[in-house]
Design a protein around this motif. Sequence first.
Motif, PDB file in Angstrom:
ATOM      1  N   TRP A  49       0.816  -1.212   0.000  1.00 39.66           N
ATOM      2  CA  TRP A  49       0.000   0.000   0.000  1.00 39.66           C
ATOM      3  C   TRP A  49       0.854   1.268   0.000  1.00 39.66           C
ATOM      4  O   TRP A  49       0.326   2.365  -0.113  1.00 39.66           O
ATOM      5  CB  TRP A  49      -0.964  -0.003   1.187  1.00 39.66           C
ATOM      6  CG  TRP A  49      -1.829  -1.226   1.183  1.00 39.66           C
ATOM      7  CD1 TRP A  49      -1.705  -2.308   2.009  1.00 39.66           C
ATOM      8  CD2 TRP A  49      -2.901  -1.521   0.294  1.00 39.66           C
ATOM      9  NE1 TRP A  49      -2.636  -3.257   1.690  1.00 39.66           N
ATOM     10  CE2 TRP A  49      -3.393  -2.800   0.648  1.00 39.66           C
ATOM     11  CE3 TRP A  49      -3.512  -0.838  -0.768  1.00 39.66           C
ATOM     12  CZ2 TRP A  49      -4.459  -3.418  -0.026  1.00 39.66           C
ATOM     13  CZ3 TRP A  49      -4.568  -1.447  -1.434  1.00 39.66           C
ATOM     14  CH2 TRP A  49      -5.029  -2.714  -1.063  1.00 39.66           C
ATOM     15  N   ALA A  50       2.176   1.085   0.141  1.00 35.33           N
ATOM     16  CA  ALA A  50       3.071   2.241   0.049  1.00 35.33           C
ATOM     17  C   ALA A  50       3.413   2.562  -1.401  1.00 35.33           C
ATOM     18  O   ALA A  50       3.949   3.621  -1.711  1.00 35.33           O
ATOM     19  CB  ALA A  50       4.356   1.973   0.844  1.00 35.33           C
ATOM     20  N   ALA A  51       3.097   1.619  -2.300  1.00 33.95           N
ATOM     21  CA  ALA A  51       3.375   1.837  -3.721  1.00 33.95           C
ATOM     22  C   ALA A  51       2.182   2.538  -4.361  1.00 33.95           C
ATOM     23  O   ALA A  51       1.073   2.493  -3.837  1.00 33.95           O
ATOM     24  CB  ALA A  51       3.630   0.497  -4.407  1.00 33.95           C
ATOM     25  N   PRO A  52       2.396   3.215  -5.501  1.00 30.81           N
ATOM     26  CA  PRO A  52       1.259   3.820  -6.203  1.00 30.81           C
ATOM     27  C   PRO A  52       0.277   2.748  -6.670  1.00 30.81           C
ATOM     28  O   PRO A  52       0.636   1.581  -6.781  1.00 30.81           O
ATOM     29  CB  PRO A  52       1.911   4.512  -7.410  1.00 30.81           C
ATOM     30  CG  PRO A  52       3.372   4.548  -7.118  1.00 30.81           C
ATOM     31  CD  PRO A  52       3.672   3.459  -6.169  1.00 30.81           C
ATOM     32  N   SER A  53      -0.965   3.126  -6.941  1.00 29.51           N
ATOM     33  CA  SER A  53      -1.971   2.187  -7.460  1.00 29.51           C
ATOM     34  C   SER A  53      -2.307   2.555  -8.902  1.00 29.51           C
ATOM     35  O   SER A  53      -2.781   3.660  -9.115  1.00 29.51           O
ATOM     36  CB  SER A  53      -3.266   2.265  -6.650  1.00 29.51           C
ATOM     37  OG  SER A  53      -3.068   1.885  -5.322  1.00 29.51           O
ATOM     38  N   PRO A  54      -2.128   1.677  -9.866  1.00 22.11           N
ATOM     39  CA  PRO A  54      -1.369   0.428  -9.802  1.00 22.11           C
ATOM     40  C   PRO A  54       0.120   0.720  -9.753  1.00 22.11           C
ATOM     41  O   PRO A  54       0.547   1.759 -10.259  1.00 22.11           O
ATOM     42  CB  PRO A  54      -1.745  -0.264 -11.105  1.00 22.11           C
ATOM     43  CG  PRO A  54      -2.152   0.829 -12.035  1.00 22.11           C
ATOM     44  CD  PRO A  54      -2.710   1.916 -11.189  1.00 22.11           C
ATOM     45  N   PRO A  55       0.896  -0.188  -9.176  1.00 22.90           N
ATOM     46  CA  PRO A  55       2.326   0.072  -9.051  1.00 22.90           C
ATOM     47  C   PRO A  55       2.990   0.055 -10.429  1.00 22.90           C
ATOM     48  O   PRO A  55       2.663  -0.792 -11.244  1.00 22.90           O
ATOM     49  CB  PRO A  55       2.842  -1.109  -8.206  1.00 22.90           C
ATOM     50  CG  PRO A  55       1.626  -1.754  -7.639  1.00 22.90           C
ATOM     51  CD  PRO A  55       0.512  -1.475  -8.585  1.00 22.90           C
ATOM     52  N   PRO A  56       3.888   0.995 -10.692  1.00 19.93           N
ATOM     53  CA  PRO A  56       4.583   1.002 -11.979  1.00 19.93           C
ATOM     54  C   PRO A  56       5.664  -0.072 -12.010  1.00 19.93           C
ATOM     55  O   PRO A  56       5.901  -0.742 -11.004  1.00 19.93           O
ATOM     56  CB  PRO A  56       5.225   2.390 -12.003  1.00 19.93           C
ATOM     57  CG  PRO A  56       5.475   2.688 -10.557  1.00 19.93           C
ATOM     58  CD  PRO A  56       4.349   2.038  -9.793  1.00 19.93           C
TER      59      PRO A  56
END
Lengths: 224, 196, 555
Positions: C515-522
């Motif tokens: 959840w610390a990564a962007p959504s969706p994670p690149p």
Amino acid sequence: MLSWLVPQASTSARDIDWLFALILLTVGFWFVVAQAVLFTFIFRFRRRPGVSAAYVTGERKEEKRWISRPHALVIVCDVVLITGAILTWKAVKQDLPPADERVRIIAQQWAWVFVHPGPDGKLDTDDDVRTVNDLHVKVDTTYHFELTSRDVVHSFSVPAFRLKQDAVPGRMVTGWFRPTRLGTYDVQCAEICGIGHALMPARLTVETAAEHTAWYQSRSAQGG
Amino acid sequence: MTRAAEFHVPLATRRSATGIPTGRLALWWVLASEIVIFGGLLASYVMFRLHHPHWAEEASHTNVWAGGFNTFVLLTSSLFAVLGHQAAEHGDGTRAARFLKLTVLGGLVFLGVKTVEWSGEISHGFTIYRDLFWTFYYTATGLHGLHVIAGMIVLWLVARDAGRGKNLHRVELIGIYWHFVDAVWIFLFPLFYIAR
Amino acid sequence: MAEADAQSFWSRYLFSTDHKIIGLQYLFTGMFMGLVGAFLAYVFRMQLAFPGAHVPLYGVVTPLQYNALVTNHGAIMIFWVAMPILIAGLGNYLIPLMLGCDDMVFPRLNRLSYQIFFLSAVLILVSLFVPGGGFGGAWTAYPPLSASAQYNHTPWGAPLWLIAVALEFVAFLLGGINFITTVMNARAPGMGPLQIPIFVWMVVIASVVFMASVGPLVAGAIMLLFDQLLGTHFYDPKAGGDPLLWQHLFWFFGHPEVYVVLLPALGIVAEVITVFARKKLFAYKTILYTSFATGIISFFVWAHHQFVAGIDPRMAHLFTITTLIISIPIAEMTFAFIATLYGGSIELRTPMLWALAFIAEFLIGGVTGIFLGANATDIYLHDSYFVVAHFHYTFFPIAVIAGFAAITFWFPKMFGRHMNETLGKIHFWGTIIPFNFVFIPLFVLGAAGEHRRIYSYEHFSQLFTPGLQNLRVLATVALVVMLLFQFVFLYNFVRSWIAGEKAEPNPWRANTLEWAAPSPPPHGNFAEMPTVYRGPYEYSVPGRPLDYWPQHLPS
């Protein structure tokens, strides 16, 4: 409780139904308690404005007790059930009571061949009677059966007797049953054995000694 | 087919939380999964063997001398793999490559002896169908043979790289794998050739 | 221009080494195979409810087809639905994210494992259409039936089926090695063994259990394939072989396999209930140890599938004891999950509904297992519909309920959008209620003595009664209703993917690193690689203004 659904026609049926009821009551209790607690918690601790959750790690001794105490109870129940299972298994499967009669059962794709011993009570003699999909036994008589298969694995199952045993090619398995109730019951094949798996129904007739003799004589008159 | 060139090496491949290089760690797990495969096969064989005393008679038709010679060949080739690893540790890729090629040669000799053995046995009627002993014999030694072939191919590729001074850490890995193939044979030889 | 685009699509989505793309490939393949498996179930349930009738979208079911339907339904649902979705799909997607790294440690091996898996899925589908039809010897494939076309009448179907299963094993062995080494070596700085989210632990334990149990069966499958194709006699008693050998090898794998899929499902439930109850997981270490114990004990229970198979009757006691012992860690784990809810602030969003339903329904599967683990009652219930109902009460929660919990929970992460909550709840109730109406009747039918894998009960006077037939119809109708409700999900899935409400990176206010990564994670996952400062379940910590405390935030 199983006897509400399927007749109880052998001594093993009685023993197994007893164990079934014991397990049902034990696990039924646990099931109801666990579901009740689960649903109570879901309702009791639903999200309400201004009320925040508690911080419980579950690592402290007094918290662990919440799960270790019911857990100890589960172990007690396990011991009871294991004891019940072992005693019942010994009675219905492991110990062979002395035989009054013998019968041989040969499974094949897709029929059951039964060899009855005839009046001399011995197999492999001239008065043996071979039938296909039709087994006749006397009530209140202890039978030993010799079970084998000619091709693939089948399983000889008589639900009314609570009897089931795989028929394995290359092996002769011995087991026993003692019918307690007159009537005609289904025999099923309980292990998938190919296209005709559903077409292996046989009938098992439990009859009095007099009826059995009469049946035997009518078979002999037809020429075995 | 420029995909390999475009391939971006992730950070994950360079991390080592355990302190053990990832390649070696993975290789141990590969070997663990191989051990249970061979273990299942050999355990089945041993269970049958205990119930079939006549297999001793069948086993006496295997060629113990050929099997023994092959054991010697494999052990020697493993020694070359160790020497290759040593050379790689010292950063001497050319020397490592030479030893790895000797290891491949050992594998070739092993397979050559195996071929002679098999053709002799088959021509004398000891085919895979003769008896369950022979079915197990051909299945187990065949599966082992496939591992030898796979090992030789990878050895050759690693040797080629090492000769150019690339990926020297792989010399150790393929060496460990080769020792495993060797160890499997150490089990097969007594079970199929010697035990009567 | 067009060509360049096509090429980038090709390398970006089909031959990607990115763990997220591979995870989604597994997930979608698994969902597609789920539809296939569900269709097979629909066909044979229709045949049981209305024997001999023309089944819409299929036709009349012959006995040979019936056997192939049940066999492939079982095999597909376990090997091509539960395993790819729970382990490979979610494992691939989530493990690197939850560990705070950018990919698996062997990205190209990862791609290879999916390609092998894809090939195995194609083969199993092809095997349904070859001459003679699909393999029909049950997913357990007992020889001699499975070993010879003379007995099973599927000269092409049987070997193809076996090869497909073996390839699937290879794919999951490769994937498992990748998972285990990734978790061992690629964790973010600061993440010790007890800071790893339970889901990741569960996938690792499952991978180890899978690896250790499948080996002997791989050997067994080679032997069976030789029997089928070369005509050897490993399992043929007439030539010194032994059919029971396969049963031992199969169940030595087959029972641990239940835990291989159960553990990741439990992991999913742990992640979801902590977030929606805003509670720390109750007794993290206990849950971890009980999972280890479950994995180990699962190797000592296999012969409880063989109580009536002709094994030594004295052996049965041993396996009854080990089987009931496995209830000890599983009960402890269930209690810990329920205790996690205590004192919580429970919000019944769709993922939480699924997670709670998992606990409630899995309990039924757990307690009915006792009847089958106890050797004496198993004599009667073995191979009856009681068994079928029992393991569907375990496998359905595992594969379907936990699967939906995971998809609805991580959907915002995977696609950067929210699923529709109302449709989600309609789908939930439309699945859970009919599910119980499918399988409760099967318990009754099994207790009444109905055996499985029989295409018609017309020849059994005790079973072909109007009362029992009504139960069969009830189960079938409930199944059809349940399947129809899946279209709600499919619609919701596609619509939300295209036009759902945008999701922020951490919509559920959760702690774990994904959840610390962007959504969706690149590609590469994190803008800045995270460092871990605490365990994954620090919710509602006293004295903090926020009721969550992400793993990567410095104190």
